[in-house]
Design an enzyme around this catalytic site. Sequence first.
Site, short mmCIF file in Angstrom:
data_model
loop_
_atom_site.label_atom_id
_atom_site.label_comp_id
_atom_site.label_asym_id
_atom_site.label_seq_id
_atom_site.Cartn_x
_atom_site.Cartn_y
_atom_site.Cartn_z
CB CYS A 51 -0.91 0.01 1.22
SG CYS A 51 -1.84 1.55 1.41
CG ASP A 58 -2.36 -3.79 -0.59
OD1 ASP A 58 -3.07 -3.93 0.43
OD2 ASP A 58 -2.04 -2.68 -1.05
#
Length: 153
Positions: A51, A58
Amino acid sequence: METIYSNLKQLGGSTVLPKSPEEAELERVANPQADTAYCIRFTAPEFTSLCPMTGQPDFAHLVIDYVPGAWLVESKSLKLYLGAFRNHGAFHEDCTVSIGRRLVDFLAPQWLRIGGYWYPRGGIPIDVFWQTGVQPEGIWIPDQGVPPYRGRG
């Protein structure tokens, strides 16, 4: 003896994961079946990036389908390119679309689509889809087979 594989630098030896997607070197080979229209699928069920706001990881399941033209992407170079996103901060949409665009720029395929099926963060899964145009007729291109996120249901 010279073959279509002679110019590959990364295949067949130890290779360090690139520090960023920009530094990753994609490699290609001549398509030995260039006179035939067919679909190639790559699936990366453990894709990771960061992120850009929090630095938290992620995770996504990527599916890349393409109908090649003159070139095929060499799979180890693709694996290293995708792995280079591990320390790269970008939103889901940017990661997914930039992968598709780089492959199109590099390979000039007849057609390409990418599905980024991102796992939830903050309670919301984000799925990102991009393709170069209308799916070609007469070529078997299966559904990507990744069901919508259902949680524990």
